[in-house]
Design a protein around this motif. Structure first.
Motif, PDB file in Angstrom:
ATOM      1  N   LEU A  26      -6.663 -21.904 -26.480  1.00  0.00           N
ATOM      2  CA  LEU A  26      -5.643 -22.721 -27.208  1.00  0.00           C
ATOM      3  C   LEU A  26      -4.537 -22.985 -26.372  1.00  0.00           C
ATOM      4  O   LEU A  26      -3.659 -23.867 -26.710  1.00  0.00           O
ATOM      5  CB  LEU A  26      -4.982 -20.815 -27.518  1.00  0.00           C
ATOM      6  CG  LEU A  26      -6.415 -20.354 -29.104  1.00  0.00           C
ATOM      7  CD1 LEU A  26      -5.446 -18.866 -29.281  1.00  0.00           C
ATOM      8  CD2 LEU A  26      -6.273 -21.207 -30.238  1.00  0.00           C
TER       9      LEU A  26
ATOM     10  N   LEU B   4     -11.872 -24.670 -30.831  1.00  0.00           N
ATOM     11  CA  LEU B   4     -11.327 -24.042 -31.268  1.00  0.00           C
ATOM     12  C   LEU B   4     -11.193 -23.147 -32.786  1.00  0.00           C
ATOM     13  O   LEU B   4     -10.499 -22.112 -32.951  1.00  0.00           O
ATOM     14  CB  LEU B   4     -10.123 -24.828 -32.103  1.00  0.00           C
ATOM     15  CG  LEU B   4      -8.950 -25.389 -31.008  1.00  0.00           C
ATOM     16  CD1 LEU B   4      -8.511 -26.614 -31.714  1.00  0.00           C
ATOM     17  CD2 LEU B   4      -7.845 -24.646 -30.898  1.00  0.00           C
TER      18      LEU B   4
ATOM     19  N   THR C 201     -10.316 -19.342 -33.136  1.00  0.00           N
ATOM     20  CA  THR C 201      -9.711 -18.803 -34.454  1.00  0.00           C
ATOM     21  C   THR C 201     -10.168 -17.526 -35.357  1.00  0.00           C
ATOM     22  O   THR C 201      -9.882 -17.218 -35.464  1.00  0.00           O
ATOM     23  CB  THR C 201      -8.806 -20.007 -34.662  1.00  0.00           C
ATOM     24  OG1 THR C 201     -10.103 -21.063 -35.836  1.00  0.00           O
ATOM     25  CG2 THR C 201      -7.962 -20.635 -34.180  1.00  0.00           C
TER      26      THR C 201
ATOM     27  N   LEU D  53      -4.867 -20.940 -36.115  1.00  0.00           N
ATOM     28  CA  LEU D  53      -4.616 -22.467 -34.861  1.00  0.00           C
ATOM     29  C   LEU D  53      -2.617 -21.786 -35.038  1.00  0.00           C
ATOM     30  O   LEU D  53      -1.908 -21.553 -35.972  1.00  0.00           O
ATOM     31  CB  LEU D  53      -4.312 -23.417 -34.838  1.00  0.00           C
ATOM     32  CG  LEU D  53      -5.648 -23.797 -34.957  1.00  0.00           C
ATOM     33  CD1 LEU D  53      -5.859 -25.435 -35.904  1.00  0.00           C
ATOM     34  CD2 LEU D  53      -5.960 -24.113 -33.907  1.00  0.00           C
TER      35      LEU D  53
END
Length: 189
Positions: free
Chosen positions: A62, A111, A115, A121
């Protein structure tokens, strides 16, 4: 001690943090797998330093994503000043957005995993990209180059084709052609 001085330890910590993020971004561009050992080795720091800055792989992923978005967004005012509204749109789409989107396959997979673990996000990052596009469109509308009412979200969707560029192909030409196609669609008159 003078006002505003920064200890060398803090400066070193910031350099390590940035070096780790830069190496992790390169690593994640190629693979969704996060190896703290490999990242530490390439960054020239101990693996404990990586863990101190980023306790989990999701934290690192992140942070890389937010760093990449910040670089993409922060360049817009400079492009507007240097190239004017129309040139800034073209430069941002072809020299900044295209490489960002094209090299993010590993980051995109990482990602998705991060997530899934964390939720979503960071909303601010996605909004920052929309705001950057909105600034480019506003400057072009004010200059009479883009018709009023063109929506940043629509233009961003139009540029999603940049995701399909192959870094081993003539991607610069293809990015320019796509940006030109979008530009002709939003142009005034």
């Amino acid at each position: 001690m003078t006002t505003g001085s920064v200890s060398s330890r803090r400066a070193d910590t910031r350099r390590n943090h940035e070096r780790i993020l830069a190496v992790a971004a390169e690593h994640l561009a190629a693979s969704a797998e996060v190896s703290f050992n490999a990242i530490a080795k390439r960054a020239g720091v101990g693996v404990g330093t990586v863990y101190r800055h980023f306790p989990t792989p999701a934290d690192l992923i992140l942070a890389v994503y937010e760093r990449e978005v910040r670089h993409l967004v922060d360049v817009v005012p400079e492009l507007l000043e240097r190239h004017g509204p129309a040139g800034a749109f073209q430069a941002w789409a072809t020299a900044h957005l295209a490489p960002y989107m094209m090299t993010k396959s590993g980051l995109a997979k990482a990602l998705a995993a991060a997530t899934a673990q964390r939720g979503t996000l960071p909303a601010g990052a996605v909004q920052s990209i929309r705001d950057a596009m909105d600034a480019l469109l506003r400057a072009n509308t004010e200059a009479g180059l883009v018709r009023p009412g063109v929506d940043a979200e629509t233009v961003m969707r139009s540029l999603l084709g940049l995701l399909y560029l192959d870094p081993d192909s003539d991607w610069q030409r293809q990015a320019t052609e796509l940006a030109d196609l979008v530009w002709r669609g939003i142009r005034a008159g």
